[in-house]
Write an enzyme that holds these catalytic residues in place. Structure first.
Site, mmCIF file in Angstrom:
data_model
loop_
_atom_site.group_PDB
_atom_site.id
_atom_site.type_symbol
_atom_site.label_atom_id
_atom_site.label_comp_id
_atom_site.label_asym_id
_atom_site.label_seq_id
_atom_site.Cartn_x
_atom_site.Cartn_y
_atom_site.Cartn_z
ATOM 1 C CB ILE A 142 -9.632 -41.294 -50.068
ATOM 2 C CG1 ILE A 142 -8.968 -40.054 -50.685
ATOM 3 C CG2 ILE A 142 -10.038 -41.014 -48.623
ATOM 4 C CD1 ILE A 142 -9.897 -38.925 -51.011
ATOM 5 C CG ASP B 70 -14.290 -50.450 -54.759
ATOM 6 O OD1 ASP B 70 -14.873 -50.642 -55.850
ATOM 7 O OD2 ASP B 70 -13.594 -49.447 -54.533
ATOM 8 C CB ALA C 96 -14.478 -37.579 -45.524
ATOM 9 C CB ALA C 97 -16.992 -40.068 -50.053
ATOM 10 N NE ARG C 98 -18.266 -35.304 -54.700
ATOM 11 C CZ ARG C 98 -17.031 -34.909 -54.437
ATOM 12 N NH1 ARG C 98 -16.595 -34.916 -53.172
ATOM 13 N NH2 ARG C 98 -16.231 -34.503 -55.406
ATOM 14 C CG ASP D 297 -15.443 -32.704 -44.749
ATOM 15 O OD1 ASP D 297 -15.463 -31.675 -44.044
ATOM 16 O OD2 ASP D 297 -14.837 -32.771 -45.829
ATOM 17 C CD GLU E 252 -20.970 -30.237 -49.533
ATOM 18 O OE1 GLU E 252 -20.068 -29.574 -50.096
ATOM 19 O OE2 GLU E 252 -20.799 -31.401 -49.147
ATOM 20 C CG HIS F 32 -16.700 -30.546 -49.091
ATOM 21 N ND1 HIS F 32 -17.681 -30.927 -49.976
ATOM 22 C CD2 HIS F 32 -15.582 -31.233 -49.477
ATOM 23 C CE1 HIS F 32 -17.193 -31.796 -50.858
ATOM 24 N NE2 HIS F 32 -15.915 -31.985 -50.570
ATOM 25 C CB ALA G 285 -9.042 -31.202 -49.552
#
Length: 333
Positions: A161, A181, A240-242, A266, A271, A290, A293
């Site tokens: 992503i 990264d 929008a990952a974790r 997100d 959660e 979340h 997707a």
């Protein structure tokens, strides 16, 4: 043993594409469960007694304690690409296969929503819409925002992503993209249009930071108070990952000080989020539940993969994209 299928904490599987549910019902009884995200492993195992096939969401955690108390369990099929809520070593010891959705199924949907939420914050879309609905169109001067084009964007995590985020920002918005990264080579990062950066360089130079890293011990809290203090004043951040990639208390403080101009999330550390979550009181924060997707195309692909996983296991085959592929019930190669 009769095949019994549990759908755990997924609010979307089989709801839109009911044919997926019909295919499962042809295999055996299907039951939906909703558990607190912090339910204990023994309690979770007890509640799922007799279910040997599980379709799992991002919560709860299938821990070593869960596997120590669980009866026969052949499969955990993740309705997504992440598997940090499954103890793979314990699953292996228990003989439970763990399979995930291929990354490409979610690539466009999640990257697009990361950018969508970011732009909603930068352009003050949510409060502007609320003002129009209140009949106050003429107050539009209150919603002067910022553009994304020709900025310096930092992308943390350049996997499936994150690499798409690099492409969108580099080629679509003509941004200079810095990417951090530690698990990717220079070639892997540069091929998508980014410059390799250290984390301190990215924090210091980025006007916008996009989070796309997997949740690991080394990435948990990667944007903590110290990291946020190193950012450009007025930076925008989208995640929008974790949720646990962010220290939420530190983020709140940075928003209040103006160090962070806006935050789009997100995902949250816990959660579903309660209505009392402090982020929900902040005008410069956008939170979505979340749903990165949640496109028709992505949800169909995710559901198809989970059903195919169950069908493969029932037929005695190893599912594709098994991140834990060892089980004594599988035929020897």
């Amino acid at each position: 043993m009769e095949n019994r299928i549990a759908i755990v904490n997924s609010s979307s599987f089989g709801e839109v594409f009911t044919d997926h549910l019909d295919r499962l019902k042809a295999i055996g009884p299907v039951e939906r469960f909703r558990f607190p995200s912090d339910i204990g492993g023994a309690e979770l195992a007890s509640a799922l007694t007799g279910f040997n096939l599980i379709i799992a969401s991002v919560t709860p955690t299938f821990s070593a304690e869960f596997f120590a108390h669980k009866d026969e369990l052949k499969l955990i099929a993740r309705h997504g690409i992440g598997y940090n809520n499954v103890d793979l070593a314990a699953a292996r010891a228990h003989g439970t296969v763990v399979a995930i959705v291929p990354a490409l199924v979610e690539r466009n949907a999640v990257a697009e929503n990361n950018i969508t939420n970011l732009l909603a914050v930068m352009r003050k879309t949510v409060p502007a819409t609320a003002r129009v609905k209140a009949g106050k169109w003429v107050e539009r001067a209150d919603f002067l925002g910022h553009g994304l084009s020709n900025k310096t964007v930092g992308v943390i995590g350049v996997g499936n992503i994150g690499s798409r985020l690099v492409e969108i920002c580099s080629y679509g918005f003509q941004d200079r993209v810095l990417s951090y990264d530690p698990f990717k080579s220079r070639l892997e990062i540069e091929q998508f249009g980014a410059e390799v950066a250290t984390l301190p360089q990215l924090l210091a130079e980025a006007d916008v930071i996009l989070l796309a890293a997997s949740l690991t011990p080394s990435s948990t809290g990667i944007l903590d108070a110290d990291a946020l203090s190193q950012t450009k004043p007025g930076v925008y951040i989208s995640n929008a990952a974790r949720g646990a990639l962010i220290d939420e208390a530190a983020m709140l403080a940075a928003l209040h000080s103006g160090q962070v101009a806006g935050y789009a999330a997100d995902v949250l550390s816990v959660e579903p989020a309660p209505a009392s979550h402090p982020f929900l009181q902040e005008a410069q924060v956008v939170v979505t539940p979340h749903t990165s997707a949640y496109t028709t195309e992505c949800l169909r692909g995710m559901g198809e993969k989970c059903v195919a996983d169950v069908e493969a296991v029932v037929a005695g085959r190893l599912p594709e994209r098994a991140v834990q592929p060892v089980a004594d019930w599988l035929p020897a190669e």
